[in-house]
Design an enzyme around this catalytic site. Structure first.
Site, PDB file in Angstrom:
ATOM      1  CG  ASP A 402      -1.637   1.274   1.432  1.00 28.51           C
ATOM      2  OD1 ASP A 402      -2.327   1.679   0.490  1.00 28.51           O
ATOM      3  OD2 ASP A 402      -1.509   1.884   2.513  1.00 28.51           O
ATOM      4  CG  ASP A 582      -1.463   2.374   6.717  1.00 24.06           C
ATOM      5  OD1 ASP A 582      -1.762   2.277   5.513  1.00 24.06           O
ATOM      6  OD2 ASP A 582      -1.546   3.429   7.366  1.00 24.06           O
ATOM      7  CG  ASP A 586      -4.421  -0.966   2.913  1.00 25.57           C
ATOM      8  OD1 ASP A 586      -4.725  -0.926   1.711  1.00 25.57           O
ATOM      9  OD2 ASP A 586      -3.736  -0.093   3.475  1.00 25.57           O
TER      10      ASP A 586
END
Length: 702
Positions: A402, A582, A586
């Site tokens: 991410d 995080d 996600d």
């Protein structure tokens, strides 16, 4: 472990039961609607494993010390007996006959019987508990071998025979106990990370009453909202928010860094941190069961609970061990009887076969390696929630990142300031200080001094801040919105500022990379793991970050469902993806990935979905965890190789009559200790991960 889990899983009031061998603990999840554990405790008593309820916040492992002391006393007693019986045996070996020989045999019996009964009780009690409940365990053949040696010797003594084995029986017990004690202490060292956390747990706290009076209470009586006093030199009992005082804290438990950190009113502090310099008043945020320290303990206790491929192999092998080895001993006895017609010699060889086989090396191959690896990771601020995560991490062949909050801090940084006259500088500082937007905070941080008062201040979400300054309208925010009052539109990126009728000024921003991001991507590439970025941001923004990190594959404007779909597509292609993320968005991707990691700064849901959580801000924790996981996989394979190699060599020698019970005891104990010692190599730090494959036999011999 398998016997306990099968017995509890068969009960209607148990949904799941997991045994932790190293910590000697059982975690039971009762079935829906079940509240009593009385039946579960009764079942454990019935199958020969009586249990005691412990408090989840009780981190002590003092019972382990008592067991180690009892084993050490038994070793001393057996050693004393072995020396004396050996001295008596010397006379017989030297040629003593008749009454002299029989007298020495009788004295040896008087010494050996009480000593074996006391020192070998660990084997006898364990074996009887198994047999009584219709099971087999590794102590059954050991207890049977010692009992047969003693019975043969007493029979020969009663009839005045020439051959007795008291010296072998006592010395056998002595060496078996040495191996059991060393194995126990080395496993105790393997769980040193857990005992280290246990020493950080605070047993009590000081409550500040409404009138300012102080009262000592047990830590499990602390409830959220309670005001606590923490003196200098004491550890924080639960997660708290400071409401009075300032001090320096040793937060090495959380960050892994030894440098003290200054904290004051409003800061939140985790349980286990050490207050160094000044007294604090703080409000409890969570009870001790939900504190940071307790969560770390819970993660460590699950380190060997995972049921990966290696664990399943060991479980199947251990299940077949007992019937096969007893059958082998019986066949060996029968074969030697037919060949020699000497029942004493045949029994002696069968005893050696019972002793020399070693299932414990096989049983310890996986759990001890996982516990040592968990301690090694925790020392570097990485928490593992499931032992099987190590195996999955070692098999990962791609890293999916991410962007915002993971590769970057999520906080923008100002690249440069445009040329500003005094009026514009003052206006920008005043407008930026009125907004909580991250971009405005970033701009405000570049200006110091007094802020000019504003008139008619308004903030439009998604656009920016507007006000009247010195009779002129001014705006700070989105460029298209600021251009409505400006005389021109400046090219570039980032927020814009303008007075009404004046020139537009741009403040270029860029995301700050998280510490170690570039090094982590580079290290992973060296370890043959390519990286790709999945982000919900615009393509241009993702491309800039990817360019700085030299990541070629990127996917932008991805929704949470898109990220899951991408990971599913990789799985169908046979790619085992490591997802690092995080945010709340996600969570599904972290749960879908082959294995996942999340920083401690992640959302609660993100941390819960990840298999590993790293406490430091530095992303080099990712390649470090991968390196430890790969080393753990190699160590486990080496352990299996050692156990298989030992049994392939030792068992045929014992069946051929070339191994005495004494030598069998030494060899069996040594193989268990060798497996544990090999696992302890994981605690050593290495500067660079080894990536070259090694053969199983080469690893075993190494």
């Amino acid at each position: 472990m398998a016997a306990i889990e099968r017995a509890l899983a068969a009960r209607a009031d148990v949904e799941e039961a997991r045994v932790n061998l190293t910590l000697r603990r059982i975690s039971v999840r009762p079935a829906h609607g079940s509240t009593s554990l009385k039946g579960i405790l009764s079942e454990l008593e019935r199958i020969g494993h009586p249990a005691t309820l412990i408090d989840a916040a009780d981190l002590s492992l003092e019972s382990g010390d008592r067991t180690a002391q009892a084993l050490l006393r038994a070793v001393a007693v057996a050693g004393f007996g072995a020396m004396n019986v050996m001295l008596l045996s010397v006379a017989v070996w030297s040629g003593a006959t008749g009454t002299t020989r029989d007298t020495f045999h009788l004295i040896s019996a008087l010494i050996s019987v009480p000593i074996v009964a006391y020192a070998a009780r660990f084997f006898f009690i364990s074996a009887w508990g198994a047999v009584r409940n219709g099971r087999m365990n590794m102590d059954v053949p050991i207890a049977l071998a010692i009992a047969l040696a003693m019975a043969l010797s007493l029979f020969e003594t009663s009839r005045g025979g020439e051959e007795v084995f008291f010296d072998a029986a006592v010395t056998l017990t002595f060496f078996l106990l040495i191996g059991r004690y060393l194995d126990y202490r080395m496993r105790d060292r393997a769980r040193s990370a857990m005992t280290g956390l246990a020493r950080l747990a605070v047993r009590g706290a000081v409550e500040v009453g409404p009138a300012g009076d102080l009262r000592e209470i047990a830590v499990d009586q602390v409830v959220p909202g309670m005001r606590l006093r923490i003196a200098a030199g004491e550890r924080i009992p639960v997660d708290v928010r400071i409401v009075a005082g300032a001090t320096d804290l040793d937060r090495a438990l959380v960050t892994g860094e030894a440098c003290p950190v200054s904290v004051g009113v409003g800061d939140e502090v985790e349980a286990g941190a050490l207050n160094l310099t000044g007294p604090l008043d703080a409000v409890a945020l969570r009870p001790v069961r939900e504190s940071f320290l307790a969560r770390m303990m819970q993660m460590l206790t699950t380190a060997e609970a995972g049921r990966g491929r290696y664990v399943r192999i060991a479980d199947r092998a251990a299940r077949l061990y007992a019937p096969l080895i007893h059958l082998l001993a019986l066949v060996t006895f029968a074969g030697w009887m037919m060949a020699t017609d000497d029942w004493q010699r045949s029994a002696f060889v069968a005893i050696s076969v019972l002793i020399v086989t070693c299932p414990c090396a096989l049983a310890l191959a996986v759990p001890v390696a996982h516990v040592v690896a968990a301690g090694r990771l925790m020392a570097d601020g990485i928490l593992m929630k499931d032992g099987s995560a190590l195996e999955r991490l070692a098999n990962a062949d791609r890293v999916v990142w991410d962007k915002t909050g993971t590769l970057t801090t999520g906080i923008p940084g100002l690249v440069s300031l445009p040329e500003l006259d005094e009026a514009s500088r003052t206006a920008v500082a005043a407008l930026a200080s009125r907004s909580a937007h991250p971009a405005a905070r970033c701009i405000a941080s570049r200006f110091e001094g007094a802020v000019e008062p504003l008139e008619a201040v308004t903030e439009l979400p998604g656009f920016g801040v507007a006000a009247v300054i010195g009779g002129r309208r001014a705006r700070l925010g989105r460029a298209s919105w600021v251009a409505e009052i400006a005389s021109d539109r400046a090219e570039g990126d980032g927020p814009a500022f303008a007075f009404e009728g004046g020139c537009m000024l741009r403040f270029p921003l860029e995301e700050r990379l998280r510490d170690g991001a570039a090094e982590a991507v580079e290290d992973l590439a060296r370890m043959r793991l390519p990286s790709e970025i999945l982000s919900g941001d615009a393509a241009a923004v993702v491309a800039r970050v990817a360019g700085r990190l030299e990541v070629e594959e990127t996917l932008s404007e991805m929704s949470p469902a898109d990220k899951v779909a991408r990971l599913e597509a990789l799985r169908k292609r046979g790619v085992r993806a490591l997802m690092v993320g995080d945010g709340m968005n996600d969570t599904a991707a972290l749960a879908t990935a082959h294995v996942s990691m999340s920083p401690a700064s992640a959302s609660e849901a993100g941390r819960a979905a990840a298999d590993l959580v790293f406490l430091r801000d530095d992303l080099r924790a990712v390649p470090l965890a991968l390196s430890v996981a790969r080393r753990t996989g190699r160590i486990v394979r080496q352990n299996f190789g050692l156990a298989i190699l030992y049994n392939c060599v030792a068992v045929p020698l014992a069946v051929a009559g070339l191994v005495t019970p004494l030598i069998a005891a030494i060899a069996m104990s040594a193989s268990s200790v060798a497996v544990v010692a090999n696992s302890l190599r994981l605690s050593r730090r290495r500067t660079a991960p080894a990536t070259a494959p090694e053969s199983l036999l080469g690893e075993a011999l190494a």
